[in-house]
Every structure is written in structure tokens, then in C-alpha cells.
Design an enzyme around this catalytic site. Structure first.
Site, PDB file in Angstrom:
ATOM      1  N   SER A 161       0.848  -1.216  -0.051  1.00 56.44           N
ATOM      2  CA  SER A 161      -0.068   0.234   0.151  1.00 56.44           C
ATOM      3  C   SER A 161       0.961   1.252  -0.025  1.00 56.44           C
ATOM      4  O   SER A 161       1.832   1.146   0.339  1.00 56.44           O
ATOM      5  CB  SER A 161      -0.867  -0.027   1.279  1.00 56.44           C
ATOM      6  OG  SER A 161      -1.627   1.445   1.409  1.00 56.44           O
ATOM      7  N   TYR A 173      -2.831   0.169  10.998  1.00 54.80           N
ATOM      8  CA  TYR A 173      -2.848  -0.618   9.428  1.00 54.80           C
ATOM      9  C   TYR A 173      -1.389   0.156   8.695  1.00 54.80           C
ATOM     10  O   TYR A 173      -0.928  -0.890   7.809  1.00 54.80           O
ATOM     11  CB  TYR A 173      -4.095  -0.108   8.877  1.00 54.80           C
ATOM     12  CG  TYR A 173      -4.208  -0.331   7.360  1.00 54.80           C
ATOM     13  CD1 TYR A 173      -4.370  -1.570   6.835  1.00 54.80           C
ATOM     14  CD2 TYR A 173      -3.817   0.456   6.323  1.00 54.80           C
ATOM     15  CE1 TYR A 173      -4.356  -1.796   5.366  1.00 54.80           C
ATOM     16  CE2 TYR A 173      -3.759   0.311   5.036  1.00 54.80           C
ATOM     17  CZ  TYR A 173      -4.339  -0.926   4.659  1.00 54.80           C
ATOM     18  OH  TYR A 173      -4.244  -1.236   3.186  1.00 54.80           O
TER      19      TYR A 173
END
Length: 253
Positions: A161, A173
Site C-alpha cells: 500500500s 494498518y
């Protein structure tokens, strides 16, 4: 948790279509599903895993190509489940050319103030499943697939990501995706000596369920990331494409 792996949800018998065999974890929605569709259109054989038998069956019914697709119920964060999925894929199609560690995600309300992934106000009860799926899952898939990928001189693709290369304040996250990016290079150093390619794909804003219905207007389609994954899989023998970062135009960070 050791989840059982169901039998094939599609027909049996090896396909005679020339192409690669690719295993995608978490392949029933979002980036995984888009990639599965793209690879099937291009003539490859695809195995997809998912934890929900109903969603998996619905995806298989929708995607077609029953002779070249395999559905497997598996938990990407469980070793026995992952290893069995890999073994079943090789038994069905005869080999494995690539694996895509796509399963994972964020806790609910990830992008809202005080969301579940924020250290100060987050809910620790929701952190463990996310960390296991995002960090342990790719490691388990690597362990299970490397012997097969060495035989085929194949490729392992990890879905990272932009949050794994740009820090997000106090966000767990983001930390898990930094772990994926670091693991990709760690793994590359090992896998390249065995003739295996390793690619980490770092998407920016993608219009998926990840946003819980609140995707920004500039968010890309999952199809855009699928094309990037396809590009990595199409690299010629002897070429290792290591990092692909893909953002929508208009995303500054």
C-alpha cells in the site's frame, strides 16, 4: 484458528489451455477479484481463496471459465489452510507459476477519526485479525509456494500500500503495510537466489469495500491495480520487477 479447506467448488480435470497457473488469496472481491478476471480473460488458470463459502461460490458462478478456475475456502492467516490451498492448486493444474498475497485489509472505520486502527482510540480487540492477515498471511503464502515457484521459476506478488511507504500518524494498518514492504525486500534477497521473482504492488486510493462506502472521488478502479499485477507477471524470464507504486491522479501523498 485452523479452518478447514473445502473441496473444489468447480469441476475437476486439468485444463489444456496454455498459460500460467496463478493462486490469489482473498480473490473474491476488490483487487483479488479484478486480477482473477483479468488473468482468466488472458487465458491463464486461476485459483482463488476466500473464507466465506457463499461469497466464493457466488464469485465462481459469476466469473465463468469453470475449466480454468478453482475455488478454495481458506484462511490466509492459517498455515494448514494456506498450505492445503497451495497443494490443491498444484494437484488440480499440475504446477504453480505465480502467487498473489492479496488477502488482508483494515479494521472497520479505518479512515474515520478515532477509527479502530488508530492507536489512541482504536479497539485492540480488532487489531489481531488485521495484523495476522496483513503480515502473517504473506509469510505463510511464501513458505507454502516457494518450492513450487522455484520449479517454475515463477513470481510471488505481495499487495502492499502507499500507506506502507508514507507514514500515517498513529495508525496500525499503515504499520502492517510497512511490514509487507519490508518483507518483500527481505524475501527478494532470499528468493532471487532460487530463481524466483518478488514484486510488491503499492496501491493508492482504490474504490473497494476497504473504504466502507466512502471512497474518495479520485479513487481508482481495482482493475487498474489488476493491470499492474498483470504487468509484473508478464515480465520476461530473468527480469525481476520489484516495486510498483500506483496512485490515482490527484492523490498527493
Amino acid at each position: 484458528m485452523n479452518t478447514s479447506l473445502t473441496d473444489t467448488l468447480t469441476g475437476s480435470g486439468a485444463s489444456g489451455v496454455a498459460g500460467k497457473t496463478v493462486l490469489i488469496t482473498g480473490g473474491t472481491s476488490g483487487i483479488g477479484a479484478a486480477t482473477a478476471r483479468l488473468l482468466l480473460v488472458r487465458g491463464h488458470r486461476v485459483a482463488v481463496t476466500g473464507r466465506d463459502p457463499g461469497r466464493l461460490k457466488a464469485f465462481l458462478d459469476e466469473v465463468g471459465h469453470a475449466d480454468r478456475v478453482l475455488g478454495l475456502v481458506a484462511d490466509a492467516a492459517d498455515w494448514d489452510s494456506t498450505n492445503t490451498a497451495v497443494t490443491s492448486t498444484v494437484e488440480r493444474f499440475g504446477s504453480l507459476n505465480a502467487a498473489i498475497a492479496n488477502a488482508g485489509g483494515a479494521s472497520a472505520d479505518h479512515f474515520r477519526t478515532g477509527g479502530a486502527d488508530v492507536i489512541d482510540d482504536g479497539d485492540p480487540e480488532l487489531w489481531a485479525p488485521m495484523v495476522l492477515a496483513n503480515v502473517l498471511g504473506p509469510a505463510l503464502l511464501a513458505k507454502a509456494t516457494l518450492p513450487h515457484l522455484e520449479q517454475s521459476r515463477g513470481r510471488l506478488v505481495l499487495i502492499g500500500s502507499v500507506a506502507g511507504i508514507k507514514n500515517s500518524s498513529g495508525n496500525l494498518y499503515s504499520a502492517t503495510k510497512w511490514a509487507v514492504v519490508g518483507f518483500a525486500e527481505n524475501l527478494r534477497l532470499h528468493a532471487t537466489t532460487r530463481g524466483i521473482g518478488v514484486t510488491v504492488v503499492n496501491p493508492g486510493m482504490i474504490d473497494t469495500a476497504f473504504w466502507h462506502g466512502q471512497a474518495p472521488p479520485i479513487a481508482m478502479s481495482p482493475d487498474s491495480v489488476a493491470e499492474a499485477i498483470g504487468f509484473a507477471l508478464d515480465q520476461p524470464t530473468g527480469v525481476d520487477l520489484n516495486t510498483v507504486t500506483i496512485r490515482p491522479i490527484g492523490q498527493p501523498v
